[in-house]
Design a protein around this motif. Sequence first.
Motif, PDB file in Angstrom:
ATOM      1  N   TYR A 492     -38.047 -22.720  26.520  1.00  0.00           N
ATOM      2  CA  TYR A 492     -37.827 -23.972  26.396  1.00  0.00           C
ATOM      3  C   TYR A 492     -39.233 -24.730  25.751  1.00  0.00           C
ATOM      4  O   TYR A 492     -38.883 -25.408  24.546  1.00  0.00           O
ATOM      5  N   ARG A 493     -40.253 -24.564  26.328  1.00  0.00           N
ATOM      6  CA  ARG A 493     -41.428 -25.171  25.702  1.00  0.00           C
ATOM      7  C   ARG A 493     -41.838 -24.536  24.278  1.00  0.00           C
ATOM      8  O   ARG A 493     -42.017 -25.262  23.465  1.00  0.00           O
ATOM      9  N   GLU A 494     -41.533 -23.370  24.022  1.00  0.00           N
ATOM     10  CA  GLU A 494     -42.016 -22.556  22.951  1.00  0.00           C
ATOM     11  C   GLU A 494     -41.259 -22.937  21.981  1.00  0.00           C
ATOM     12  O   GLU A 494     -41.448 -23.275  20.841  1.00  0.00           O
ATOM     13  N   THR A 495     -39.693 -22.929  22.333  1.00  0.00           N
ATOM     14  CA  THR A 495     -38.764 -23.138  21.264  1.00  0.00           C
ATOM     15  C   THR A 495     -38.896 -24.589  20.579  1.00  0.00           C
ATOM     16  O   THR A 495     -38.529 -24.784  19.422  1.00  0.00           O
ATOM     17  N   TYR A 496     -38.804 -25.457  21.546  1.00  0.00           N
ATOM     18  CA  TYR A 496     -38.541 -26.954  21.055  1.00  0.00           C
ATOM     19  C   TYR A 496     -39.769 -27.803  21.063  1.00  0.00           C
ATOM     20  O   TYR A 496     -39.824 -28.915  20.504  1.00  0.00           O
ATOM     21  N   TRP A 497     -40.650 -27.450  21.910  1.00  0.00           N
ATOM     22  CA  TRP A 497     -41.821 -28.471  21.954  1.00  0.00           C
ATOM     23  C   TRP A 497     -42.968 -28.142  21.307  1.00  0.00           C
ATOM     24  O   TRP A 497     -43.942 -29.062  20.941  1.00  0.00           O
ATOM     25  N   ASN A 498     -43.486 -27.149  21.636  1.00  0.00           N
ATOM     26  CA  ASN A 498     -44.916 -26.597  21.333  1.00  0.00           C
ATOM     27  C   ASN A 498     -45.153 -26.927  19.768  1.00  0.00           C
ATOM     28  O   ASN A 498     -46.396 -27.134  19.437  1.00  0.00           O
ATOM     29  N   ARG A 499     -44.421 -26.768  18.935  1.00  0.00           N
ATOM     30  CA  ARG A 499     -44.685 -26.755  17.314  1.00  0.00           C
ATOM     31  C   ARG A 499     -45.169 -28.088  16.988  1.00  0.00           C
ATOM     32  O   ARG A 499     -45.968 -28.425  16.189  1.00  0.00           O
ATOM     33  N   TYR A 500     -44.849 -29.096  17.775  1.00  0.00           N
ATOM     34  CA  TYR A 500     -45.074 -30.411  17.412  1.00  0.00           C
ATOM     35  C   TYR A 500     -45.979 -31.108  18.685  1.00  0.00           C
ATOM     36  O   TYR A 500     -45.781 -32.296  18.781  1.00  0.00           O
ATOM     37  N   TYR A 505     -38.937 -33.442  19.268  1.00  0.00           N
ATOM     38  CA  TYR A 505     -38.072 -32.572  19.752  1.00  0.00           C
ATOM     39  C   TYR A 505     -37.865 -31.856  18.392  1.00  0.00           C
ATOM     40  O   TYR A 505     -37.310 -32.193  17.387  1.00  0.00           O
ATOM     41  N   PHE A 506     -37.996 -30.300  18.070  1.00  0.00           N
ATOM     42  CA  PHE A 506     -38.036 -29.627  17.050  1.00  0.00           C
ATOM     43  C   PHE A 506     -36.441 -29.132  17.055  1.00  0.00           C
ATOM     44  O   PHE A 506     -36.124 -28.060  18.085  1.00  0.00           O
ATOM     45  N   THR A 507     -35.652 -29.397  16.234  1.00  0.00           N
ATOM     46  CA  THR A 507     -34.407 -28.930  16.121  1.00  0.00           C
ATOM     47  C   THR A 507     -34.086 -27.392  15.812  1.00  0.00           C
ATOM     48  O   THR A 507     -32.846 -26.904  15.825  1.00  0.00           O
ATOM     49  N   SER A 508     -35.113 -26.847  14.870  1.00  0.00           N
ATOM     50  CA  SER A 508     -34.949 -25.419  14.271  1.00  0.00           C
ATOM     51  C   SER A 508     -33.959 -25.657  12.902  1.00  0.00           C
ATOM     52  O   SER A 508     -33.714 -24.674  12.448  1.00  0.00           O
ATOM     53  N   ASP A 509     -33.858 -27.070  12.551  1.00  0.00           N
ATOM     54  CA  ASP A 509     -33.108 -27.174  11.292  1.00  0.00           C
ATOM     55  C   ASP A 509     -33.944 -27.634   9.991  1.00  0.00           C
ATOM     56  O   ASP A 509     -34.735 -28.375  10.207  1.00  0.00           O
ATOM     57  N   GLY A 510     -33.586 -27.255   8.955  1.00  0.00           N
ATOM     58  CA  GLY A 510     -34.184 -27.794   7.729  1.00  0.00           C
ATOM     59  C   GLY A 510     -33.448 -29.163   7.439  1.00  0.00           C
ATOM     60  O   GLY A 510     -32.405 -29.293   7.970  1.00  0.00           O
ATOM     61  N   ALA A 511     -34.006 -29.935   6.650  1.00  0.00           N
ATOM     62  CA  ALA A 511     -33.198 -31.255   6.241  1.00  0.00           C
ATOM     63  C   ALA A 511     -33.960 -31.895   5.017  1.00  0.00           C
ATOM     64  O   ALA A 511     -34.893 -31.570   4.865  1.00  0.00           O
TER      65      ALA A 511
END
Length: 658
Positions: A492-500, A505-511
């Motif tokens: 949970y931490r790694e996938t969504y929160w650590n990056r920023y 909340y990091f969505t894993s989507d480009g936009a």
Amino acid sequence: MSNPTKPVKWVVENPNEKGVFWPSEELKRKAWVTDEKIYEKAAGDPIAFWEERAAEGLEWYKRWDEPYRWEPPYIKWFIGGKLNACYNAVDRHVKAGKGDKKAIIWVPEPPNEEARVLTYDDLYREVNRFANVLKSLGVKRGDRVGIYLPLIPEVQIALLACARIGAPHSVVFSAFSSDSLHIRLEDAEAKVLITSDGYYRRGKVVDLKASADEGIKNTKVEKVVIVKRAGNGVKMVDGRDYWWHELIEKAETFCEPEEMDAEEPLFYLYTSGTTGKPKGVIHTAGGYLTQAYWTTRWVFDIHDDDIFWCTSDIGWITGHSYACYGPLLNCATMLVYEGAPDYPAPDRWWDIIEKYGVTILYTAPTAIRMFVKLGDEWPKKHDLSSLRLLGTVGEPIDKEAWMWYFNVIGGGRCPITDTWWQTETGGTLIMSLPGIGPFIPSIAGRSFPGTRHEVVNEEGKILQEGNSGYLVQLPPFAPGMFRGLYKADEKYRETYWNRYQNRFYFTSDGARKMPYNGIRATGRVDDVMKVAGHRLSTAELEDALNRHEAVTESAIVAKPHEIKGETPVAYVILKEGFQPSDELTKALVKHVDKTMGPIARPERIIFANELPKTRSGKIMRRILKALVMNEPIGNTMTLLNPESVEELKQRVGYKGPD
Ligand code: WTA
């Protein structure tokens, strides 16, 4: 009421800006929200905004003590509040004298079978009884209940009954294989499974019970409840298997709803991430229901006389939020169709819309692209003038599909609301509100009031209009956001929160940031594919292939596909003693069907001796993708094994860019 000869025009095109549509005066007169100031107002104090929404939209046994708490990376809303999802979706409407209103119009696949209508009174009766059935089987508050059902009304009844007694449900898509069911049930440690004998798909009976029997082996499931749907004469196991209809007959007619904490789990829904095993996304009652209620109301502008059809299966988050909780919380009438969209003919959906007067249609771009291919003559056979609003979800929609949906299905009269969201977000988050607009092909729109999304670069700098980057959500995080991954906190931490660093909340989507505060979601930037709108992970599929006795290593790439959006292509390295052959290809496809389900079936299997790797041993997926797409391959000299690329060119039939 709409007049079939002169249907109301719900949108107008801006004459100076082709392809930009705005709500018409008629739509604005009807819509719940028409004033753009709502965005500003909500942004001024998002927590107060959501408090108001929660209080107005739901009935609480006890009001919360604290509206919002952010203890990075854990989100909480309405702490100390108490409510029950089922009470809010059913009981309060019955109490308000709306028991006669249709809740579900269920359309079976066999065209000669009658539709089944459940009023809110009916739903109340069935849900109470089934909640008592669950209790009699030993299910207690907090126990997980597995649900592996086709799209029949018992699925909504089962979800609500679980919610009533405070037992989180965990739905597994009925087209998933027994192995997929097994992994999910095992992780959720479900005690009870609800399934059916079978169901109809394109006129044939699918034996769901056989999959269920296989899937529950070596899990904690002690009891299985089986809905008789297809009458396919399944074998029952004494002391374990029970018929739904038999249990329900003996059940008491009232079951007191549990007073649940706002932050107690309402359900776990497994979804694919970047690792081999799917993860249980946790949603809690208070925040999730608040978002489900208000997004249904404002995004689909749902009113008392609407007939809302969300075509998603209940196995996905879209089904949970918009084919169950959202519409029912709003006391709306929803249509649920059991079967295939093109059975018995490619106009089945249009026939249903005409016959039942569907006013709001919510579906995925992949379905739209399929209908484009099938030809305009099918929808043209039908009067679709009851429609007033169209929605899409699940993947980016291209301009052509959008315009076709708009013109051929919507008759050029209906707004299209392109809703961006995820299993993790619980409810829709980026879209154009019908009464505000604008509706622009391939732009989802702006953040739902009280939420904020931005496009940022690698360093987390917020980008301005015209720039592309990563899609993130800013605090305060939306109430419907998930509360974590079941038994996978590190993930949970790694996938969504650590990056920023918990800032976003990091969505894993480009936009891409677009005009009118719009956001265009351009697709996943991780190893998740959207195949026909279904979320699949390349790692999970590789894992499945690697478990076949002939396979030593595999790599999956997502190849763009005209209808499905993306489709998996598999590179496979065989073990010593196995030779590539058509039989082996067939066996591998069958193996994927069995371990994951036909939706994950690779379009093509390419046998290889070696996969291109970096010096640190990482598979160069970029090259594998370029090969199947005939795109430039770039420099291969830095690879550990550049010669592998030459071999693969032969195997793939690489022609290079033209
Ligand atoms: C994609 C489905 C573009 C996105 C509700 C997201 C979209 C993933 C849109 C989540 C949209 C969803 N435009 N892309 N309107 N809606 N997506 O969890 O890549 O099955 O991350 O939830 O679907 O898929 P999931």
